[in-house]
Design a protein around this motif. Structure first.
Motif, PDB file in Angstrom:
ATOM      1  N   SER A  49       0.844  -1.186   0.000  1.00 49.53           N
ATOM      2  CA  SER A  49       0.000   0.000   0.000  1.00 49.53           C
ATOM      3  C   SER A  49       0.881   1.239   0.000  1.00 49.53           C
ATOM      4  O   SER A  49       1.965   1.240   0.581  1.00 49.53           O
ATOM      5  CB  SER A  49      -0.902   0.003   1.243  1.00 49.53           C
ATOM      6  N   THR A  50       0.430   2.278  -0.684  1.00 50.84           N
ATOM      7  CA  THR A  50       1.147   3.552  -0.675  1.00 50.84           C
ATOM      8  C   THR A  50       0.163   4.700  -0.511  1.00 50.84           C
ATOM      9  O   THR A  50      -0.948   4.665  -1.037  1.00 50.84           O
ATOM     10  CB  THR A  50       1.964   3.745  -1.972  1.00 50.84           C
ATOM     11  N   GLY A  51       0.598   5.703   0.232  1.00 53.80           N
ATOM     12  CA  GLY A  51      -0.224   6.898   0.433  1.00 53.80           C
ATOM     13  C   GLY A  51       0.210   8.053  -0.446  1.00 53.80           C
ATOM     14  O   GLY A  51      -0.026   9.209  -0.097  1.00 53.80           O
ATOM     15  N   ILE A  52       0.809   7.757  -1.604  1.00 55.44           N
ATOM     16  CA  ILE A  52       1.300   8.817  -2.490  1.00 55.44           C
ATOM     17  C   ILE A  52       0.182   9.767  -2.902  1.00 55.44           C
ATOM     18  O   ILE A  52       0.394  10.979  -3.043  1.00 55.44           O
ATOM     19  CB  ILE A  52       1.981   8.188  -3.742  1.00 55.44           C
ATOM     20  N   ALA A  53      -1.028   9.248  -3.087  1.00 51.16           N
ATOM     21  CA  ALA A  53      -2.139  10.125  -3.496  1.00 51.16           C
ATOM     22  C   ALA A  53      -2.486  11.115  -2.394  1.00 51.16           C
ATOM     23  O   ALA A  53      -2.851  12.263  -2.674  1.00 51.16           O
ATOM     24  CB  ALA A  53      -3.363   9.284  -3.861  1.00 51.16           C
ATOM     25  N   LEU A  54      -2.393  10.710  -1.142  1.00 52.86           N
ATOM     26  CA  LEU A  54      -2.642  11.614  -0.019  1.00 52.86           C
ATOM     27  C   LEU A  54      -1.605  12.739  -0.013  1.00 52.86           C
ATOM     28  O   LEU A  54      -1.918  13.891   0.287  1.00 52.86           O
ATOM     29  CB  LEU A  54      -2.600  10.839   1.297  1.00 52.86           C
ATOM     30  N   ARG A  55      -0.388  12.374  -0.348  1.00 53.08           N
ATOM     31  CA  ARG A  55       0.689  13.354  -0.376  1.00 53.08           C
ATOM     32  C   ARG A  55       0.513  14.367  -1.503  1.00 53.08           C
ATOM     33  O   ARG A  55       0.851  15.542  -1.358  1.00 53.08           O
ATOM     34  CB  ARG A  55       2.025  12.618  -0.521  1.00 53.08           C
ATOM     35  N   LEU A  56      -0.021  13.913  -2.627  1.00 56.42           N
ATOM     36  CA  LEU A  56      -0.156  14.786  -3.795  1.00 56.42           C
ATOM     37  C   LEU A  56      -1.477  15.557  -3.820  1.00 56.42           C
ATOM     38  O   LEU A  56      -1.618  16.495  -4.615  1.00 56.42           O
ATOM     39  CB  LEU A  56      -0.047  13.958  -5.077  1.00 56.42           C
ATOM     40  N   ALA A  57      -2.432  15.143  -3.010  1.00 55.63           N
ATOM     41  CA  ALA A  57      -3.772  15.735  -3.082  1.00 55.63           C
ATOM     42  C   ALA A  57      -3.757  17.249  -2.865  1.00 55.63           C
ATOM     43  O   ALA A  57      -4.383  18.007  -3.618  1.00 55.63           O
ATOM     44  CB  ALA A  57      -4.697  15.061  -2.070  1.00 55.63           C
ATOM     45  N   GLY A  58      -3.055  17.710  -1.829  1.00 55.34           N
ATOM     46  CA  GLY A  58      -3.015  19.144  -1.558  1.00 55.34           C
ATOM     47  C   GLY A  58      -2.416  19.939  -2.696  1.00 55.34           C
ATOM     48  O   GLY A  58      -3.059  20.873  -3.216  1.00 55.34           O
ATOM     49  N   PRO A  59      -1.189  19.608  -3.138  1.00 54.03           N
ATOM     50  CA  PRO A  59      -0.606  20.331  -4.266  1.00 54.03           C
ATOM     51  C   PRO A  59      -1.433  20.265  -5.542  1.00 54.03           C
ATOM     52  O   PRO A  59      -1.452  21.214  -6.334  1.00 54.03           O
ATOM     53  CB  PRO A  59       0.748  19.638  -4.462  1.00 54.03           C
ATOM     54  N   ALA A  60      -2.159  19.133  -5.744  1.00 50.81           N
ATOM     55  CA  ALA A  60      -2.970  18.987  -6.958  1.00 50.81           C
ATOM     56  C   ALA A  60      -4.304  19.702  -6.842  1.00 50.81           C
ATOM     57  O   ALA A  60      -4.995  19.894  -7.857  1.00 50.81           O
ATOM     58  CB  ALA A  60      -3.198  17.503  -7.246  1.00 50.81           C
ATOM     59  N   GLY A  61      -4.712  20.066  -5.630  1.00 47.31           N
ATOM     60  CA  GLY A  61      -6.012  20.698  -5.430  1.00 47.31           C
ATOM     61  C   GLY A  61      -7.166  19.755  -5.674  1.00 47.31           C
ATOM     62  O   GLY A  61      -8.252  20.182  -6.108  1.00 47.31           O
ATOM     63  N   LEU A  62      -6.961  18.468  -5.371  1.00 46.59           N
ATOM     64  CA  LEU A  62      -7.982  17.456  -5.615  1.00 46.59           C
ATOM     65  C   LEU A  62      -8.122  16.568  -4.386  1.00 46.59           C
ATOM     66  O   LEU A  62      -7.181  16.429  -3.597  1.00 46.59           O
ATOM     67  CB  LEU A  62      -7.592  16.575  -6.812  1.00 46.59           C
ATOM     68  N   PRO A  63      -9.272  15.921  -4.215  1.00 50.43           N
ATOM     69  CA  PRO A  63      -9.403  14.934  -3.147  1.00 50.43           C
ATOM     70  C   PRO A  63      -8.420  13.786  -3.359  1.00 50.43           C
ATOM     71  O   PRO A  63      -8.141  13.395  -4.506  1.00 50.43           O
ATOM     72  CB  PRO A  63     -10.861  14.453  -3.263  1.00 50.43           C
ATOM     73  N   ALA A  64      -7.921  13.233  -2.276  1.00 49.63           N
ATOM     74  CA  ALA A  64      -6.949  12.147  -2.392  1.00 49.63           C
ATOM     75  C   ALA A  64      -7.511  10.954  -3.158  1.00 49.63           C
ATOM     76  O   ALA A  64      -6.802  10.316  -3.948  1.00 49.63           O
ATOM     77  CB  ALA A  64      -6.502  11.712  -0.995  1.00 49.63           C
ATOM     78  N   ALA A  65      -8.788  10.647  -2.955  1.00 46.81           N
ATOM     79  CA  ALA A  65      -9.385   9.508  -3.659  1.00 46.81           C
ATOM     80  C   ALA A  65      -9.395   9.730  -5.165  1.00 46.81           C
ATOM     81  O   ALA A  65      -9.213   8.784  -5.947  1.00 46.81           O
ATOM     82  CB  ALA A  65     -10.804   9.259  -3.157  1.00 46.81           C
ATOM     83  N   GLU A  66      -9.577  10.975  -5.595  1.00 50.92           N
ATOM     84  CA  GLU A  66      -9.570  11.263  -7.030  1.00 50.92           C
ATOM     85  C   GLU A  66      -8.155  11.156  -7.600  1.00 50.92           C
ATOM     86  O   GLU A  66      -7.959  10.633  -8.705  1.00 50.92           O
ATOM     87  CB  GLU A  66     -10.141  12.647  -7.296  1.00 50.92           C
ATOM     88  N   VAL A  67      -7.177  11.646  -6.837  1.00 53.90           N
ATOM     89  CA  VAL A  67      -5.789  11.492  -7.278  1.00 53.90           C
ATOM     90  C   VAL A  67      -5.444  10.010  -7.414  1.00 53.90           C
ATOM     91  O   VAL A  67      -4.846   9.568  -8.402  1.00 53.90           O
ATOM     92  CB  VAL A  67      -4.828  12.177  -6.294  1.00 53.90           C
ATOM     93  N   ALA A  68      -5.832   9.225  -6.405  1.00 51.67           N
ATOM     94  CA  ALA A  68      -5.564   7.791  -6.449  1.00 51.67           C
ATOM     95  C   ALA A  68      -6.249   7.136  -7.640  1.00 51.67           C
ATOM     96  O   ALA A  68      -5.670   6.273  -8.310  1.00 51.67           O
ATOM     97  CB  ALA A  68      -6.037   7.135  -5.147  1.00 51.67           C
ATOM     98  N   GLY A  69      -7.472   7.560  -7.930  1.00 54.61           N
ATOM     99  CA  GLY A  69      -8.186   7.001  -9.075  1.00 54.61           C
ATOM    100  C   GLY A  69      -7.488   7.302 -10.390  1.00 54.61           C
ATOM    101  O   GLY A  69      -7.481   6.479 -11.309  1.00 54.61           O
ATOM    102  N   ARG A  70      -6.878   8.489 -10.498  1.00 58.86           N
ATOM    103  CA  ARG A  70      -6.181   8.845 -11.729  1.00 58.86           C
ATOM    104  C   ARG A  70      -4.866   8.078 -11.893  1.00 58.86           C
ATOM    105  O   ARG A  70      -4.385   7.907 -13.014  1.00 58.86           O
ATOM    106  CB  ARG A  70      -5.925  10.351 -11.751  1.00 58.86           C
ATOM    107  N   LEU A  71      -4.321   7.628 -10.777  1.00 59.83           N
ATOM    108  CA  LEU A  71      -3.076   6.855 -10.844  1.00 59.83           C
ATOM    109  C   LEU A  71      -3.321   5.357 -10.994  1.00 59.83           C
ATOM    110  O   LEU A  71      -2.465   4.627 -11.485  1.00 59.83           O
ATOM    111  CB  LEU A  71      -2.247   7.091  -9.573  1.00 59.83           C
ATOM    112  N   ARG A  72      -4.515   4.913 -10.565  1.00 54.38           N
ATOM    113  CA  ARG A  72      -4.774   3.478 -10.473  1.00 54.38           C
ATOM    114  C   ARG A  72      -4.587   2.746 -11.788  1.00 54.38           C
ATOM    115  O   ARG A  72      -3.880   1.726 -11.858  1.00 54.38           O
ATOM    116  CB  ARG A  72      -6.201   3.242  -9.957  1.00 54.38           C
ATOM    117  N   ALA A  73      -5.194   3.229 -12.871  1.00 61.52           N
ATOM    118  CA  ALA A  73      -5.133   2.516 -14.150  1.00 61.52           C
ATOM    119  C   ALA A  73      -3.702   2.442 -14.675  1.00 61.52           C
ATOM    120  O   ALA A  73      -3.284   1.414 -15.219  1.00 61.52           O
ATOM    121  CB  ALA A  73      -6.045   3.182 -15.167  1.00 61.52           C
TER     122      ALA A  73
END
Length: 259
Positions: A49-73
């Motif tokens: 498991s990695t929390g990279i999406a949580l780390r990027l959520a703030g700088p990206a201006g997006l919810p962490a779950a959405e960042v994770a969804g964009r990375l998942r595929a």
């Protein structure tokens, strides 16, 4: 796939999302770019498991779950990755492919162990103590497996001895030759996959290796003929020796083949 390779795959997924415009963030770089850990309730031995999406959520201006969804595929398309799920509101939980164990061993066997540094007991003890604690003038000089420094160096030399014995018998390592079915073998494989602090990780690997050796021999004994199971066991032992040698070298500690 090793933890380092998986970490690099996660970074490639981030770079791809940034290049395509899906994310507008700075890509984390360096050895601490992506932290991996075992999911609290992972099923099977191949999950990370990695929390990279949580780390990027703030700088990206997006919810962490959405960042994770964009990375998942993107991450799911990486070789060696079987499945990626978004969990816990933004964590990426990654299941490696079923052949992850042979692939891990092949990757470790492809690189020779780091060369051993000059054997200097006082310096070795001082360098180990600097990262792991212990008394460099006392307990760390004791030649017993209760001493974690000796334990790691002894296990490394044991792996080297097995490689010499295998060469004399004509046994070559082959991680695909036979499955690893003993629970102790699977614990050793899990220890090889883990990416923790060297002072904690290396003794765990060494102890797991010696446990496996005590339960079943890597090489044929008595009138036993070399077979597929010995080739697979040798692959596990040699890969373990490489990890131990590399880890000791990174700490500035000698890793002799004879002890």
């Amino acid at each position: 796939m090793t933890p380092t390779q998986l970490s690099q795959a996660v970074l490639r997924s981030v770079r791809g999302a940034v290049a395509s415009g899906e994310l507008r963030v700075a890509v984390p770089e360096g050895p601490d770019g992506v932290a991996l850990r075992r999911p609290p309730r992972h099923v099977g031995a191949h999950a990370w498991s990695t929390g990279i999406a949580l780390r990027l959520a703030g700088p990206a201006g997006l919810p962490a779950a959405e960042v994770a969804g964009r990375l998942r595929a993107r991450l799911a398309a990486e070789p060696g990755v079987a499945e990626v799920r978004v969990t816990g509101g933004g964590f990426l939980t990654i299941a490696l492919a079923a052949d992850a164990e042979p692939a891990l061993l092949r990757a470790l066997l492809a690189a020779p162990p780091a060369p051993s540094l000059p054997d200097d007991p006082a310096l070795d003890a001082a360098r180990w103590a600097a990262v792991a604690g212990g008394d460099p003038a006392g307990g760390l000089l004791v030649q017993r497996v209760s001493n974690p420094l000796f334990l790691v160096r002894y296990a490394r030399s044991r792996c080297a001895a097995l490689a010499r014995g295998a060469a004399a018998l004509g046994v070559v390592p082959d991680p695909d030759a036979a499955p690893f079915e003993l629970p102790a073998e699977r614990e050793l494989l899990a220890a090889l996959r883990d990416a923790g602090r060297p002072a904690v990780r290396l003794p765990s690997i060494a102890e797991a290796l010696l446990t496996v050796e005590a339960l079943r021999p890597t090489l044929p004994t008595g009138d036993e003929k070399p077979g597929a199971v010995h080739r697979a066991r040798l692959a596990l032992a040699q890969a373990t020796g490489t990890v131990l040698a590399d880890g000791l070298h990174d700490l500035g500690v000698s890793a002799p083949e004879w002890l």
